[in-house]
Each structure stands twice: as C-alpha cells, then as structure tokens.
Design a protein around this motif. Structure first.
Motif, short mmCIF file in Angstrom:
data_model
loop_
_atom_site.label_atom_id
_atom_site.label_comp_id
_atom_site.label_asym_id
_atom_site.label_seq_id
_atom_site.Cartn_x
_atom_site.Cartn_y
_atom_site.Cartn_z
N ASN A 286 35.03 47.08 34.67
CA ASN A 286 34.36 47.03 35.98
C ASN A 286 33.25 45.98 36.01
O ASN A 286 32.78 45.62 37.09
CB ASN A 286 33.74 48.40 36.31
N TYR A 287 32.82 45.54 34.84
CA TYR A 287 31.67 44.62 34.80
C TYR A 287 32.06 43.16 34.54
O TYR A 287 31.21 42.32 34.29
CB TYR A 287 30.66 45.09 33.73
N LEU A 288 33.35 42.89 34.60
CA LEU A 288 33.78 41.51 34.34
C LEU A 288 33.38 40.59 35.48
O LEU A 288 33.68 40.86 36.63
CB LEU A 288 35.31 41.46 34.21
N PRO A 289 32.73 39.48 35.14
CA PRO A 289 32.46 38.49 36.19
C PRO A 289 33.73 37.70 36.51
O PRO A 289 34.75 37.88 35.85
CB PRO A 289 31.41 37.58 35.56
N SER A 290 33.66 36.83 37.48
CA SER A 290 34.82 35.98 37.79
C SER A 290 34.52 34.56 37.35
O SER A 290 33.41 34.07 37.49
CB SER A 290 35.09 36.00 39.29
N TRP A 291 35.54 33.92 36.78
CA TRP A 291 35.40 32.51 36.37
C TRP A 291 36.35 31.62 37.19
O TRP A 291 36.64 30.51 36.81
CB TRP A 291 35.73 32.36 34.89
N GLY A 292 36.87 32.16 38.27
CA GLY A 292 37.83 31.40 39.07
C GLY A 292 39.25 31.88 38.79
O GLY A 292 39.52 32.50 37.76
N PRO A 293 40.20 31.60 39.72
CA PRO A 293 41.54 32.18 39.68
C PRO A 293 42.30 31.97 38.36
O PRO A 293 42.84 32.92 37.81
CB PRO A 293 42.29 31.50 40.84
N LYS A 294 42.30 30.74 37.82
CA LYS A 294 43.11 30.47 36.62
C LYS A 294 42.57 31.24 35.41
O LYS A 294 43.32 31.93 34.72
CB LYS A 294 43.12 28.96 36.33
N ILE A 295 41.28 31.13 35.16
CA ILE A 295 40.69 31.81 34.00
C ILE A 295 40.80 33.33 34.16
O ILE A 295 41.14 34.04 33.21
CB ILE A 295 39.23 31.37 33.77
N ASP A 296 40.54 33.82 35.37
CA ASP A 296 40.63 35.27 35.61
C ASP A 296 42.04 35.78 35.31
O ASP A 296 42.21 36.86 34.73
CB ASP A 296 40.26 35.62 37.06
#
Length: 349
Positions: A286-296
């Motif tokens: 639940n605490y994962l940040p986003s690094w953008g579509p590809k990395i996510d």
C-alpha cells in the motif's frame, strides 16, 4: 522408539515427543502456479549437476528427493526456458554447496567463498580447478548474457553476504552458542541464501529496475518480509531433522532459549511471526510510490515474483523429502510431527 530412552535435547523444556505445525498454507492466499518447463529443467540440471564427479554417493540420492525443479517451477513460473534452467541450476547448486565444496567448517567456508566470489567477479579471467568454481563460472557466464547490470551486481553482493553469514553460523555452531532472537534474525536473512534468489527474479523476468527503485525502503521491506517468511517457515519445517542432529541454529531453539517456552509454544510463536510476515508483505504494498508506467509495471512483476516465492516455498516444503521424508502429503494435512530421536553424535553439515 521407546520414549523412556530418548535423550531430550538440552534446549527442549518439554517431555512432549510431538508437535503441531502452524497452518501457514491456509494463511497464504497467493495463487500457486507451476511452470510448464518443470520436467525439462529437472532433467537438464540433473545432467549438469552429475557431470563428472560433481555429486557422488548419498548426495546424488538426496538430489532426487530434493525436487529443486519443482521449487524453481513454482517460484519463477513465468520465466522462459533458458532463464528457468539457470535459476534451477543455481537453486540446486545452492542446496548442494557444501557437497560441492569439500568442507564447510570455517576454513572450508572461506575457501569456498573465495573460489565462488572470484568466479563471479572475474568469470572470464579467474580459473580455479575446484568443481564449485567451474560450476559457478558456468552458470554466471550464462546469466550475464541477459541479466541487467543491476541484477548482476545485486546477485554478487548478496551472495557475498551469504558467505559472510554462513562463516558466522559455522563459528556459532562450533561453540554451541545459541544467539538471541534479534541477532539470529539478522544473520538468518543472509544465511538463507534468499537474497541472490530475489536478484534472479529480475533475471528470470528480464527486468531492468533502477537502483533507486530496488533500494527504496518499501521495496526492501517487501523483499525482507518474503525472506522472513521463507526462512522462518523453513526453520519450522526443518526443525525435526535439525534437532535430531543437535543443531541449534534454528529459530525454534532460539525462541525456547530466550522466551523460556516449551516446544509447542515456540513453534506457535514462530508460526505467528510467519503469518505476520505474510500480512506485512501485503500491507507494505500500500505504500509503494509510483515511478511512472514502465517502472511500475516492471516492479509489479518483481513483487509478484516475491509472492510466487512465498506460496511456492510453502507448498514445496511438503513435496520435497528434505524435511518430512516421503510423508510430506500426510504431514501437510495432519500437521502433526513425531520427534526424531537424537543421533548418538552430532554430525557436521
């Protein structure tokens, strides 16, 4: 065996000759998947492992009961054949490392570590005649063909930690020391050999995740929760075999010693820690940040790979003959373990 004549392990504070396993399988809701390449990798790895005199005698017989191919197929279910085969070579080699190197006492461990790590850092220029060196060079040369530089680096670094911690474990064992729980947990996260297997999740799925992502506290916490579940549950499953050898490097004697618990209470205590590790793994996401579509997207594949390890290792533990012999299925349903008698003298690993 007559219960009157059994020598109870000094750590055991109970006369009970059986205990009940916690129900970890039901606590884990991740989907169990098995790679369709299972049979093929099992055959190929066997040929690789038995080549020349790599594995002889009892170690060969143990290979069949280990069922490493099943563990690999459950833990890396989406890998293509080539990557899956290498993961299986590594896992099988890891299980047999002390058979492949001549002696795993403290001097043996550091000798083995030097050969293995030099073979990884210098796969084309370092040459050791030791079979463990040849095998290390062989699989790592295959790995670097497609593994990202980050995955290679993480694989080598964590394997280095593995050897450092195994050396410490050998010292503890030689002195018959039972560490406190906190020290044990820290050491066990490396002696488990799980961390290089997490780097293989990246390799198996052709991921190239940046260092900042892999080093993020939440991503590290997910890897740690998985490592804890795999290793602590392994301590529960392997306890019977280990106590028969007088081996105290296991979380159950550690907990009995520190908390003053009897065997069943210690097993329940460690079982609750295992369940909490699964819950922690779910919660941390639940605490994962986003690094953008590809990395996510790539990171989601990596995290699924950790979940595959959680569910795969739990089920495999009852399929392998390593812990419950040929009674795994029965133990999985009854969860009752009859304690093995202590062997006359502790045999070295």
């Amino acid at each position: 065996m007559s219960s009157n004549e059994v020598h109870v392990h000094p750590v055991l504070k109970t006369e009970a000759r059986k205990f009940i396993l916690p129900d970890l399988v039901s606590h884990c809701n991740f989907k169990l998947r098995i790679s369709r390449h299972r049979k093929r990798i099992t055959g190929e790895t066997k040929r690789w492992l038995f080549k020349g005199d790599n594995l002889v005698g009892k170690a060969r017989t143990k290979y069949h009961g280990l069922k490493a191919g099943l563990l690999t197929a459950m833990c890396y279910p989406d890998a293509a054949y080539t990557q899956l085969r290498l993961c299986n070579d590594f896992l099988t080699y890891l299980f047999h490392l002390d058979n492949l190197s001549d002696d795993m006492d403290t001097t043996g461990t550091s000798t083995t570590a030097n050969v293995v790590l030099n073979s990884l850092y210098h796969p084309y220029t370092y040459h050791s005649p030791a079979r463990v060196g040849k095998m290390t060079r062989d699989y790592f040369r295959r790995m670097i063909l497609t593994a990202s530089p980050g995955a290679q680096q993480r694989f080598i670094e964590t394997f280095d930690f593995f050897f450092q911690s195994v050396t410490q474990q050998a010292l503890d064992r030689a002195q018959g020391e039972i560490p406190d729980l906190e020290s044990y947990i820290t050491l066990r996260r490396d002696t488990s050999g799980c961390k290089p297997c997490w780097a293989l999740i990246e390799y198996a799925n052709n991921l190239d995740l940046p260092e900042e992502v892999m080093d993020h506290p939440v991503v590290r916490a997910l890897g740690e929760a998985t490592n804890d579940l795999v290793t602590w549950s392994n301590d529960i499953f392997s306890y019977n075999v280990e106590q028969a050898k007088g081996d105290t490097h296991n979380m159950i004697p550690v907990v009995m010693n520190q908390e003053g618990l009897d065997l069943q209470s210690a097993v329940d205590f460690v079982g609750d820690m295992c369940k909490a590790a699964i819950d922690r793994f779910i919660e941390e996401q639940n605490y994962l940040p986003s690094w953008g579509p590809k990395i996510d997207r790539d990171l989601a594949i990596y995290i699924n790979g950790l979940a595959d390890w959680i569910v795969g290792s739990l089920h495999w533990s009852f399929d392998t003959e390593r812990y419950f012999g040929k009674n795994g299925r029965q133990v999985k349903s009854s969860r009752i373990i009859e304690l093995l008698p202590l062997r006359p003298s502790p045999s070295s690993h």
